[in-house]
Design a protein around this motif. Sequence first.
Motif, short mmCIF file in Angstrom:
data_model
loop_
_atom_site.label_atom_id
_atom_site.label_comp_id
_atom_site.label_asym_id
_atom_site.label_seq_id
_atom_site.Cartn_x
_atom_site.Cartn_y
_atom_site.Cartn_z
N ALA A 1 -8.90 -1.34 -4.15
CA ALA A 1 -9.78 -1.26 -2.98
C ALA A 1 -9.98 0.14 -2.46
O ALA A 1 -11.18 0.29 -2.02
CB ALA A 1 -8.84 -1.81 -1.69
N LEU A 2 -9.15 1.02 -2.92
CA LEU A 2 -9.47 2.47 -2.57
C LEU A 2 -10.46 3.01 -3.44
O LEU A 2 -11.64 3.73 -3.06
CB LEU A 2 -8.01 3.41 -2.73
CG LEU A 2 -8.27 4.80 -2.45
CD1 LEU A 2 -8.71 4.97 -0.86
CD2 LEU A 2 -6.87 5.66 -2.66
N ARG A 3 -10.43 2.66 -4.73
CA ARG A 3 -11.40 3.18 -5.62
C ARG A 3 -12.88 2.72 -5.41
O ARG A 3 -13.76 3.29 -5.40
CB ARG A 3 -11.17 2.89 -7.19
CG ARG A 3 -9.92 3.95 -7.74
CD ARG A 3 -9.54 3.41 -9.03
NE ARG A 3 -9.13 4.50 -9.64
CZ ARG A 3 -8.35 4.44 -10.90
NH1 ARG A 3 -8.10 3.14 -11.27
NH2 ARG A 3 -7.95 5.50 -11.42
N GLN A 4 -12.93 1.21 -5.02
CA GLN A 4 -14.17 0.73 -4.79
C GLN A 4 -14.96 1.19 -3.47
O GLN A 4 -16.07 1.29 -3.31
CB GLN A 4 -13.95 -0.96 -4.43
CG GLN A 4 -13.56 -1.63 -5.93
CD GLN A 4 -13.26 -3.04 -5.43
OE1 GLN A 4 -12.98 -3.57 -4.35
NE2 GLN A 4 -13.34 -3.89 -6.47
N SER A 5 -13.81 1.64 -2.51
CA SER A 5 -14.39 2.31 -1.33
C SER A 5 -14.78 3.70 -1.27
O SER A 5 -15.32 4.17 -0.31
CB SER A 5 -13.24 1.82 -0.25
OG SER A 5 -12.97 0.47 0.14
N THR A 6 -14.53 4.32 -2.55
CA THR A 6 -14.84 5.92 -2.40
C THR A 6 -15.91 6.22 -3.70
O THR A 6 -16.21 5.46 -4.31
CB THR A 6 -13.40 6.67 -2.79
OG1 THR A 6 -13.03 6.02 -3.78
CG2 THR A 6 -12.58 6.50 -1.50
N ALA A 7 -16.32 7.44 -3.24
CA ALA A 7 -17.12 7.89 -4.49
C ALA A 7 -16.54 8.29 -5.58
O ALA A 7 -15.45 8.51 -5.59
CB ALA A 7 -18.44 9.01 -3.76
N SER A 8 -17.43 8.25 -6.82
CA SER A 8 -17.11 8.17 -8.02
C SER A 8 -16.55 9.79 -8.02
O SER A 8 -15.79 10.19 -8.97
CB SER A 8 -18.10 8.02 -9.24
OG SER A 8 -19.27 8.82 -8.75
N SER A 9 -17.07 10.58 -7.30
CA SER A 9 -16.86 12.14 -7.52
C SER A 9 -15.40 12.33 -6.71
O SER A 9 -14.97 13.67 -6.75
CB SER A 9 -17.86 13.00 -6.89
OG SER A 9 -18.36 12.70 -5.64
N VAL B 1 -12.06 0.77 3.72
CA VAL B 1 -10.74 0.24 2.63
C VAL B 1 -10.06 -0.82 3.35
O VAL B 1 -9.39 -1.73 2.75
CB VAL B 1 -9.82 1.39 2.72
CG1 VAL B 1 -8.51 1.08 1.74
CG2 VAL B 1 -10.81 2.72 1.86
N LYS B 2 -9.71 -0.77 4.88
CA LYS B 2 -8.74 -1.67 5.45
C LYS B 2 -9.46 -2.94 5.39
O LYS B 2 -9.08 -4.03 5.41
CB LYS B 2 -8.63 -1.22 6.98
CG LYS B 2 -7.72 -2.16 7.62
CD LYS B 2 -7.36 -1.49 8.97
CE LYS B 2 -6.14 -2.31 9.67
NZ LYS B 2 -5.04 -2.22 8.98
N ALA B 3 -11.10 -3.29 5.38
CA ALA B 3 -11.62 -4.51 5.32
C ALA B 3 -11.35 -5.34 3.82
O ALA B 3 -11.38 -6.41 3.84
CB ALA B 3 -13.29 -4.47 5.35
N VAL B 4 -10.98 -4.38 2.95
CA VAL B 4 -10.56 -5.10 1.67
C VAL B 4 -9.16 -5.24 1.46
O VAL B 4 -8.53 -6.25 1.02
CB VAL B 4 -11.14 -4.20 0.42
CG1 VAL B 4 -10.84 -4.72 -0.79
CG2 VAL B 4 -12.60 -3.96 0.57
N PHE B 5 -8.33 -4.23 2.19
CA PHE B 5 -6.78 -4.22 2.01
C PHE B 5 -6.46 -3.86 3.31
O PHE B 5 -6.29 -2.75 3.70
CB PHE B 5 -6.56 -3.17 0.99
CG PHE B 5 -5.16 -3.28 0.48
CD1 PHE B 5 -4.55 -4.09 -0.43
CD2 PHE B 5 -3.81 -2.40 1.23
CE1 PHE B 5 -3.16 -4.08 -0.89
CE2 PHE B 5 -2.66 -2.60 0.90
CZ PHE B 5 -2.22 -3.42 -0.04
N PRO B 6 -6.01 -5.03 4.03
CA PRO B 6 -5.47 -4.75 5.34
C PRO B 6 -4.33 -3.95 5.70
O PRO B 6 -4.13 -3.09 6.65
CB PRO B 6 -5.31 -6.15 6.25
CG PRO B 6 -6.40 -6.98 4.95
CD PRO B 6 -6.07 -6.40 3.61
N ALA B 7 -3.23 -4.32 4.72
CA ALA B 7 -1.93 -3.65 4.87
C ALA B 7 -1.87 -1.95 4.43
O ALA B 7 -1.46 -1.42 3.60
CB ALA B 7 -0.91 -4.18 3.93
#
Length: 332
Positions: free
Chosen positions: A240-248, A276-282
């Motif tokens: 979830a964190l990787r999907q929500s952040t830029a590749s850089s 991130v919280k929308a994908v992984f709430p915890a």
Amino acid sequence: MVQVKTPETRVLNLYWWIVWGALLLLLPLRITNGSSTDLLRDTLYVGLTLGCQRVERRWPRAGILLHLVLLFPLLTLHALDPHSFGQRMGGNFVWMIFATTSAWPVFGLTALWGWRGALGGLLLSIIGRAFVGVGGSLWGVAVSAYPLILSILLGLLFYWLMSEIQTLYKKLHETSLVDPMTGLFNRRALNVDFGNAVSLAVRERQPVLFSSWDVNGLKAVNDLQGHAAGDAFLLSFVVALRQSTASSDRLYRVGGDEFVGLHVGSDAGYELYEKVKAVFPAVAAGWVLLEGHGLEDAMAEADQRLYACKAADRTSEERRVDHAPQPRFGWK
């Protein structure tokens, strides 16, 4: 962002040590026995070397390439000098001395660029040979080519060894900077990257966001479902964190369920948290814009906001429980 001295960097530095060492050995001989032309040519060579070193600091390898290529016309001028040893001896000696002295730049080109460097070095040697002249016997020309052939073979061997060492070093270095379970960078990489990120923020006046993340409920998952389930729980957060952040962006695991991020060119901490919280709430997060912070200061400030985020989440959860309809219990 990680900047360390690799084996390749050390070899490139060694090149300049060899060049200056050879100059220190050569200049006393020139001063005592050389002509004014020799001194002028050596002074030109010193200036050329200093200029190429400045180029090397800005563009690694480019300065050495320029230095090696420009050596050929200097060696050609030396071979054409009527006062040189080769010209005084005549015949094959001119070509033999030129071939022997040009073996160093041919070796350097081959050692750093493999077959491409070898072909380039041979081409420059042939051009220099054309200027020097074709005097002497065919046997003498063939014998004098031995230094060039030997320099190419040794250069190719050196190129292969350095490629193998560099590959092995890269694997070991990456292993030491990466968390094996999540594939994110570890605390050691963060220690190196943080100073570079702060310098970038100051130099280019770009915002750099430092984020701190904590996965909620990991202990409960480990206790109730086992550590394999806990690892899968952590990995789902990493996805979830990787999907929500830029590749850089640079992401790090600094503890069991603790993560941090360096986001160059971003100041949208709350938007990132919501994504991130929308994908992984915890998850809970805190963030701070880097403005001359040290690493410990940035982590402390981000952690304070992370704890406030956790407290707000608990309060929100308690309110949802308080306002939920209560079940009725009774005897039939």
